[in-house]
Design a protein around this motif. Structure first.
Motif, PDB file in Angstrom:
ATOM      1  N   ASP A   1      42.393  44.490  41.412  1.00 35.37           N
ATOM      2  CA  ASP A   1      41.963  45.803  40.944  1.00 35.37           C
ATOM      3  C   ASP A   1      43.023  46.436  40.048  1.00 35.37           C
ATOM      4  N   GLY A   2      43.715  45.540  39.264  1.00 37.72           N
ATOM      5  CA  GLY A   2      44.692  46.026  38.302  1.00 37.72           C
ATOM      6  C   GLY A   2      46.063  46.311  38.900  1.00 37.72           C
ATOM      7  N   LYS A   3      46.206  46.117  40.243  1.00 42.42           N
ATOM      8  CA  LYS A   3      47.478  46.383  40.902  1.00 42.42           C
ATOM      9  C   LYS A   3      48.186  45.062  41.205  1.00 42.42           C
ATOM     10  N   LEU A   4      49.506  45.041  40.901  1.00 44.10           N
ATOM     11  CA  LEU A   4      50.315  43.830  41.128  1.00 44.10           C
ATOM     12  C   LEU A   4      50.568  43.683  42.608  1.00 44.10           C
ATOM     13  N   CYS A   5      50.300  42.538  43.130  1.00 48.40           N
ATOM     14  CA  CYS A   5      50.468  42.274  44.558  1.00 48.40           C
ATOM     15  C   CYS A   5      51.755  41.509  44.814  1.00 48.40           C
ATOM     16  N   ASP A   6      52.537  42.042  45.733  1.00 48.34           N
ATOM     17  CA  ASP A   6      53.778  41.343  46.115  1.00 48.34           C
ATOM     18  C   ASP A   6      54.336  42.044  47.342  1.00 48.34           C
ATOM     19  N   CYS A   7      55.122  41.339  48.094  1.00 45.19           N
ATOM     20  CA  CYS A   7      55.820  41.883  49.275  1.00 45.19           C
ATOM     21  C   CYS A   7      54.798  42.552  50.204  1.00 45.19           C
ATOM     22  N   ASP A   8      55.021  43.774  50.551  1.00 47.96           N
ATOM     23  CA  ASP A   8      54.212  44.490  51.522  1.00 47.96           C
ATOM     24  C   ASP A   8      53.212  45.432  50.852  1.00 47.96           C
ATOM     25  N   ILE A   9      52.930  45.157  49.585  1.00 49.94           N
ATOM     26  CA  ILE A   9      51.985  46.029  48.883  1.00 49.94           C
ATOM     27  C   ILE A   9      50.553  45.743  49.412  1.00 49.94           C
ATOM     28  N   VAL A  10      49.849  46.811  49.773  1.00 55.43           N
ATOM     29  CA  VAL A  10      48.467  46.692  50.271  1.00 55.43           C
ATOM     30  C   VAL A  10      47.538  47.339  49.243  1.00 55.43           C
ATOM     31  N   VAL A  11      46.542  46.584  48.786  1.00 57.72           N
ATOM     32  CA  VAL A  11      45.586  47.084  47.796  1.00 57.72           C
ATOM     33  C   VAL A  11      44.317  47.595  48.550  1.00 57.72           C
ATOM     34  N   ASN A  12      44.014  48.826  48.352  1.00 54.38           N
ATOM     35  CA  ASN A  12      42.835  49.411  48.997  1.00 54.38           C
ATOM     36  C   ASN A  12      41.593  49.258  48.091  1.00 54.38           C
ATOM     37  N   CYS A  13      40.486  48.906  48.710  1.00 53.91           N
ATOM     38  CA  CYS A  13      39.241  48.786  47.955  1.00 53.91           C
ATOM     39  C   CYS A  13      38.059  49.274  48.842  1.00 53.91           C
ATOM     40  N   LYS A  14      36.942  49.437  48.228  1.00 53.57           N
ATOM     41  CA  LYS A  14      35.770  49.943  48.933  1.00 53.57           C
ATOM     42  C   LYS A  14      34.789  48.795  49.172  1.00 53.57           C
ATOM     43  N   VAL A  15      34.196  48.860  50.302  1.00 48.34           N
ATOM     44  CA  VAL A  15      33.197  47.852  50.663  1.00 48.34           C
ATOM     45  C   VAL A  15      32.003  48.014  49.725  1.00 48.34           C
ATOM     46  N   GLY A  16      31.630  46.868  49.177  1.00 49.27           N
ATOM     47  CA  GLY A  16      30.460  46.867  48.313  1.00 49.27           C
ATOM     48  C   GLY A  16      30.770  46.959  46.844  1.00 49.27           C
ATOM     49  N   ASP A  17      32.007  47.288  46.550  1.00 48.54           N
ATOM     50  CA  ASP A  17      32.384  47.333  45.126  1.00 48.54           C
ATOM     51  C   ASP A  17      33.056  46.026  44.737  1.00 48.54           C
ATOM     52  N   PRO A  18      32.636  45.410  43.597  1.00 50.50           N
ATOM     53  CA  PRO A  18      33.349  44.184  43.167  1.00 50.50           C
ATOM     54  C   PRO A  18      34.807  44.524  42.749  1.00 50.50           C
ATOM     55  N   ILE A  19      35.718  43.699  43.213  1.00 49.27           N
ATOM     56  CA  ILE A  19      37.133  43.929  42.954  1.00 49.27           C
ATOM     57  C   ILE A  19      37.625  42.862  41.952  1.00 49.27           C
ATOM     58  N   PRO A  20      38.134  43.259  40.764  1.00 45.52           N
ATOM     59  CA  PRO A  20      38.627  42.243  39.805  1.00 45.52           C
ATOM     60  C   PRO A  20      39.874  41.532  40.358  1.00 45.52           C
ATOM     61  N   LEU A  21      39.982  40.259  40.112  1.00 45.04           N
ATOM     62  CA  LEU A  21      41.131  39.425  40.537  1.00 45.04           C
ATOM     63  C   LEU A  21      41.671  38.676  39.311  1.00 45.04           C
ATOM     64  N   GLU A  22      42.970  38.883  39.009  1.00 42.64           N
ATOM     65  CA  GLU A  22      43.594  38.235  37.841  1.00 42.64           C
ATOM     66  C   GLU A  22      44.743  37.337  38.319  1.00 42.64           C
ATOM     67  N   VAL A  23      44.799  36.132  37.783  1.00 41.43           N
ATOM     68  CA  VAL A  23      45.924  35.198  38.045  1.00 41.43           C
ATOM     69  C   VAL A  23      46.619  34.938  36.702  1.00 41.43           C
ATOM     70  N   LYS A  24      47.853  35.347  36.595  1.00 39.64           N
ATOM     71  CA  LYS A  24      48.614  35.221  35.341  1.00 39.64           C
ATOM     72  C   LYS A  24      49.781  34.242  35.543  1.00 39.64           C
ATOM     73  N   LEU A  25      49.876  33.235  34.643  1.00 40.47           N
ATOM     74  CA  LEU A  25      50.965  32.238  34.696  1.00 40.47           C
ATOM     75  C   LEU A  25      51.814  32.386  33.421  1.00 40.47           C
ATOM     76  N   THR A  26      53.124  32.607  33.623  1.00 38.49           N
ATOM     77  CA  THR A  26      54.073  32.674  32.492  1.00 38.49           C
ATOM     78  C   THR A  26      55.019  31.476  32.604  1.00 38.49           C
ATOM     79  N   ASN A  27      55.118  30.692  31.563  1.00 37.51           N
ATOM     80  CA  ASN A  27      55.927  29.464  31.567  1.00 37.51           C
ATOM     81  C   ASN A  27      57.299  29.765  30.951  1.00 37.51           C
ATOM     82  N   TRP A  28      58.325  29.840  31.794  1.00 43.10           N
ATOM     83  CA  TRP A  28      59.712  30.058  31.301  1.00 43.10           C
ATOM     84  C   TRP A  28      60.495  28.751  31.229  1.00 43.10           C
TER      85      TRP A  28
END
Length: 1143
Positions: A1014-1041
């Protein structure tokens, strides 16, 4: 005859004796001026004849000697010349009367006489007279020589007539008996008709005629008559006259053989050679007549050769004659003069030993009681004769006797000047000279005891003359040249005498000129003290000048294109023996070291000792020293200040010893060793003195380069501590300080240093330049000691021995334990102890701060000076990191760094890190501290080369990369320690602690995975809140260093619930559904590029859900390390939608 004529020689037998005397009061100078002109006419060619007449002039002749004129006619005064002053006619009669009285004194023997009158003019002077000559003055008497020649011709006429009279006596006539004065009483009452008496008369007359012939220039006739006389007189045993005949025969033969004379005066017989050549022309004309009708040479060549004695026979006849003279006591003078004549002949024949026998005989001939003046004359002539035959020491012996006779007690007024002059003449005979240089080379010549006696006599004579300067000079010479031969007591006596004389007249280095023109050279005391070596010293290390290196280099010679030439090397070798390879500086004190010793048996005080130099204006700073008796080699340093630049040559040194000033030159000291005498003086440079805020160190640094450290300071620091060193720079010279460069060099350490050990900012100091003389500038140097903080093996051993294990302990339970060193278990061997080590061991760091500075004229010429400050730092351990490990954190971009910290000090210590609380450690305590750190990205550091052939470079590069990583990590940690009781603090570095494994754990993975819900970066203890019944966007980003392309990848997203009891529920098909596929396919990603993939989730129920993302195992994923696929955890909380009610 009582007065001997020591100047007699054999050729005097052919001379006519003329006495020249003054009448009345005649100025001595005027008399001798006329006498000199008269005596110059010593030989005259007889007019109308080939014969030469020789004249012998005397201005004083005893009348009693004239009585022996019949015995030897050359002793008879045949001419009288008187000189008088007569200014008026009134005095003329009285003057003429005196002239007659003077003639009567020699009247019985005079042939003719003359009176020279000076100053009388008028009628009397105009009257023509043969026996009187008038002259207006002593300056107007041009005809004196002509008058003398006329006078000599008149003498010749009388002489010739007498010769003819005696030579033509008939045998029938009665021949008178010629006698010497003491014989007259013996012949009273003798039978005059006896045959014996007649032969005596004939023999003596023949001898007398021979004398007359010899005087008349008839040499051959005289030989004939002498031979006849010898035969007649030998037959009647008339020994006295026989000796005279033999001596006459010798004299005539000497005149024939040695036409140059035997008297030793060059040119005394200049005309004799001419007369002989004329006479030799007549030898081949038998019967030739002279102008007087008498044959000049009746026997020609045959007679001459027969009658003339050979050189050997001459000496034999002399011996025989002298033996006959010795039979008569009253003939002592005749015997003495005959010995002198024989010696002169033997000297020409170079028969020295035989001549010495004659002289020895002459010494013992007893004469009447001689006066002191006659004794002086006798000894002087003996000395001269011994000198002529080469007996130099014997000659000096008699000359010294004559000198002593000049100051005999019987003389009312002793002639000390004459004594001194004669003593000086004896010096060569005793191998002495007044130049001390003659005694500085080779072995000693001559008898030292006699030489010392003679020098003492010179000193005494000088004192009696009233000349203290001469006394000092001769005593100095005695002490300098005879030092090795003086006893200890004599050395004391001579030096005491010298000091007493120099109190009145100090000894100098000036020449002393005597009245006769002789110059006495100065006598430098090169043996008081004796100098064995002279060494020019270099300036102290801190003051030595250095030449700035040019672009071409210092070793390149611009004089020759050749790298090496033996000719150049040889020529420069001679120069190198004199010139030294270091420089002195204008205005700085320079030193020359002398190795001296005192040869005297008492303490030697040397005053005003300094250097003698040329080439540069030099201010010598005199020194005074006191050397103990027979001190042995003793170093003496002489100093001075060159005032100008150029080449300076040390020529020697000057001293003042016993009141005598000496200039001792090295060229006159052949035994002195020297490293060279010439050194270059460069322009003036400033002088820098440094002082610091730290105490001086007892440790002296010994750098490998050989440089000397002028100042050493020390400080004690804990590992990681920083301290400021304040350095004061003071210009103590006379030139401004314009340039300064500071460099540092660590020496004598095996420890690895982290960071800058010494650092400074020179700009603040240079802002105070140019630094004038007497001014002070400051420089702040930061000392930062940062050694390895890793624990040594022995400490770990101690920890494990005590049963403590730090492995596997949970993060939540750090341990606390005091570690005490076990002294009783240490080995006895100190080497073993040092190998085993001690965790409290103090380490040493040493560094040199070098100050390169310049200014003034020396800076313009390209010179500078170096001043070094030695720094001794004792580093005590503060804390150790005994173990380092890592634990993963909840975030993929963070981890926990675990450090086991040990307090090795004896004080309580606190340690802290950035964003961490302080950890208190007691003395000897070890605790674990955990630091949460962000992982690091090391892309900016160079990678290791892959080429195996560059192993050394690869290893070095890897070490540099690891150091750089450790430095960056340490700067982020910012670990510090404090000792509150000592108010000291520092930092603790982990640079040397981190190993490769820990570094890998602390490094971010090259593949960066970002998951956004839902546009929020997930890491550590971050909890993303969402509503039941609403589609939640999921993005996977890979950066090659990484440096290479990666992919393609396939990953599957699986949701689950964590019941917090170890049970995970993956059966959530009814609770969650994917909008689209739950598998994401990622294509290849190039380096530095990224790729984003989208999906969506739909939550049907409320609750806390987690997403488990797994990669599909394929070839692409297997080739990469597992650590590259660390994805962050995703925690989503689904909540009921909020229903808004309208009120």
């Amino acid at each position: 005859m009582s007065v001997p004529d020591y100047m007699q020689c054999a050729e005097d037998h052919q001379t006519l004796l003329v006495v020249v005397q003054p009448i009345g009061i005649v100025p001595e100078e005027s008399f001798f001026r006329i006498y000199k002109r008269i005596s110059a006419v010593s030989q005259v060619n007889v007019r109308d004849s080939q014969r030469v007449l020789y004249i012998r002039y005397r201005h004083h002749y005893p009348p009693e000697n004239n009585e022996w004129g019949d015995f030897q006619t050359h002793r008879k005064v045949v001419g009288l010349i008187t000189i008088t002053d007569c200014s008026s006619a009134k005095d003329w009669p009285q003057t003429f009367e005196k002239f007659h009285l003077q003639k009567e004194m020699y009247g019985s023997t005079l042939y003719d006489s003359r009176l020279f009158v000076f100053g009388l003019q008028g009628e009397i002077a105009e009257q023509p007279r043969t026996d009187v000559a008038f002259y207006p003055s002593y300056d107007e008497c041009e005809t004196v020589e002509k008058r003398i020649e006329d006078f000599i011709e008149s003498l010749f006429i009388v002489l010739e007539s007498k010769r003819l009279d005696r030579a033509t006596d008939k045998s029938g006539d009665k021949i008178p008996l010629l006698c010497v004065p003491f014989e007259k009483k013996d012949f009273v009452g003798l039978d005059t008709d006896s045959r014996h008496y007649k032969k005596r008369c004939q023999g003596r007359m023949r001898k007398h005629v021979g004398d007359l012939c010899l005087q008349a220039g008839m040499l051959q006739d005289s030989l004939v008559h002498y031979h006849m006389a010898v035969e007649l007189l030998r037959s009647v045993n008339d020994f006295l006259w026989l000796g005279a005949a033999l001596e006459g025969l010798c004299s005539a033969s000497v005149i024939y053989h040695y036409p140059g004379g035997t008297g030793g005066k060059v040119g005394a017989r200049r005309a004799q050679g001419g007369s002989l050549s004329a006479e030799a022309g007549n030898r081949h004309r038998p019967g030739a007549l002279t102008s007087n009708g008498i044959n000049a040479d009746t026997s020609a060549e045959i007679g001459r050769a027969k009658n003339c004695l050979s050189p050997e026979d001459i000496i034999d006849k002399y011996k025989e004659a002298i033996s006959y003279y010795g039979k008569y006591k009253n003939a002592g003078v005749i015997e003495l003069e005959a010995c002198v004549k024989a010696v002169r002949v033997l000297a020409i024949q170079k028969r020295s030993m035989e001549a010495s026998e004659f002289l020895q005989n002459a010494v013992y001939i007893n004469l009447r009681q001689l006066s002191e003046e006659e004794k002086i004359q006798r000894y002087s002539i003996l000395s001269e004769l011994y000198e002529r035959i080469g007996f130099h020491r014997k000659s000096a012996f008699f000359k010294r006797i004559a000198a002593m006779q000049c100051a005999a007690p019987s003389i009312p007024e002793p002639g000390w000047r004459a004594c001194y002059k004669l003593l000086l003449e004896t010096l060569p005979g005793y191998s002495l000279s007044l130049d001390p240089k003659d005694f500085s080379k080779g072995t000693h010549r001559g008898w030292a005891a006699v030489q010392m006696r003679l020098l003492h006599e010179l000193v005494y004579a000088s004192r009696r003359m009233g000349n203290p300067a001469l006394c000092v000079r001769h005593l100095s010479f005695l002490l300098q040249t005879m030092l090795d031969f003086l006893s200890d007591q004599e050395k004391k006596d001579v030096t005491q005498s010298l000091e007493s004389y120099t109190a009145k007249c100090p000894g100098t280095m000036e020449f002393i000129t005597l009245p006769d023109g002789l110059k006495l050279p100065p006598v430098p005391f090169t043996k008081l003290p004796i100098v064995r070596s002279v060494k020019l010293l270099n300036l102290p290390t801190s003051l030595r000048p250095h030449k700035m290196k040019s672009l071409l280099g210092q070793n390149v010679s611009t004089k020759s294109p050749f790298i090496y030439s033996p000719i150049i090397a040889h020529s420069r070798g001679e120069e190198r023996s004199k010139k030294i390879d270091f420089q002195w500086v204008q205005g700085d004190v320079c030193e020359v070291q002398l190795m001296v010793y005192n040869p005297m048996p008492f303490e030697l005080r040397v005053e005003n000792m300094g250097l003698l130099t040329t080439g540069v204006e030099f201010e010598s700073l005199p020194a005074a020293l006191s050397l103990p008796a027979e001190s042995g080699l003793y170093p003496v340093t002489l100093v001075g200040v060159p005032q100008t630049t150029g080449q300076i040559t040390v020529n020697g040194y000057h001293t003042s010893v016993f009141g005598v000033f000496s200039d001792c030159l090295l060229d006159n000291l052949p035994g002195v060793k020297t490293n060279g005498c010439t050194v270059e003086v460069i322009p003036a440079l400033p002088r820098l003195q440094i002082s610091t805020s730290l105490p001086r160190s007892a440790h002296t640094l010994q750098p490998s380069s050989g440089d000397e450290i002028s100042t050493n300071v020390s400080v004690q620091l804990y590992n990681g501590e920083t301290q400021q060193l304040i350095i004061k720079l003071e210009n103590i010279g006379t030139e401004p300080l314009e340039k300064l460069e500071v460099t540092a060099k660590t020496v004598n350490t095996k420890e690895k240093l982290y960071g800058d050990f010494l650092s400074w900012k020179l700009e603040d100091t240079l802002s105070q330049f140019p630094l004038k003389p007497g001014k002070i500038a400051t420089l702040t140097v930061t000392i930062k000691v940062k050694l390895d903080f890793s624990c040594q093996e022995n400490l770990l051993q101690d920890l494990s021995d005590d049963g403590i294990s730090v492995s596997g302990l949970p993060l939540s339970s750090p341990f606390r334990q005091v570690v005490k060193p076990r002294v009783e278990t240490k080995p006895i061997n100190p080497q073993e102890s040092s190998k085993a080590g001690d965790f409290s061991h103090v380490k040493t760091l040493e560094a040199i701060l070098n100050f390169k500075y310049s200014g003034g004229p020396g800076h313009v010429e390209g010179y500078y000076r170096n001043l070094s400050l030695g720094l001794h730092v004792e580093v005590e351990p503060s804390v150790f990191f005994t173990r380092v490990s890592t634990l993963p954190a909840t975030s993929t971009r963070q981890c926990h760094l675990l450090l086991d910290v040990f307090n090795s000090t004896e004080h309580e210590l606190t340690i802290s890190a950035r964003n961490n609380e302080d950890l208190i450690l007691h003395a000897g305590e070890c605790q674990r501290m955990a630091i949460q750190v962000d992982k690091f990205s090391f892309e900016s550091f160079p990678e290791s080369p892959t080429d195996g052939t560059q192993f050394a470079n690869a290893k070095q590069l890897e070490e540099e990369r690891q150091q750089a990583k450790g430095l960056e990590i340490n700067s982020k940690l910012d670990i510090c320690w404090k000792i509150p009781s000592l108010k000291r603090e520092g930092e603790a570095s982990v640079e040397g602690v981190l190993n490769q494994l820990v570094l890998e754990h602390l490094q971010l993975a090259p593949l960066q995975w970002d998951i956004l819900v839902d546009g929020k970066l997930c890491d550590c203890d971050i909890v993303v809140n969402c509503k039941v019944g609403d589609p939640i966007p999921l993005e996977v980003k890979l950066t090659n260093w990484s440096k290479h392309s990666v992919g393609p990848f396939a990953l599957t997203v699986t949701p689950y619930q964590d019941y917090q009891n170890g049970v995970h529920n993956y059966e959530l098909q009814d609770a969650i559904t994917f909008v689209g596929s739950n598998t994401f396919y990622i294509d290849s990603v190039k380096p530095t590029k990224d790729s984003v993939y989208f999906g969506a989730l739909l939550f049907l129920y409320t609750g806390d859900f987690y997403l488990n993302i797994k990669f599909h195992e394929d070839n692409c994923s297997k080739e990469l390390p597992l650590s590259w696929f660390c994805l962050p955890s995703v925690h989503i909380r689904a909540m009921e939608p909020v229903v808004q009610t309208e009120l």
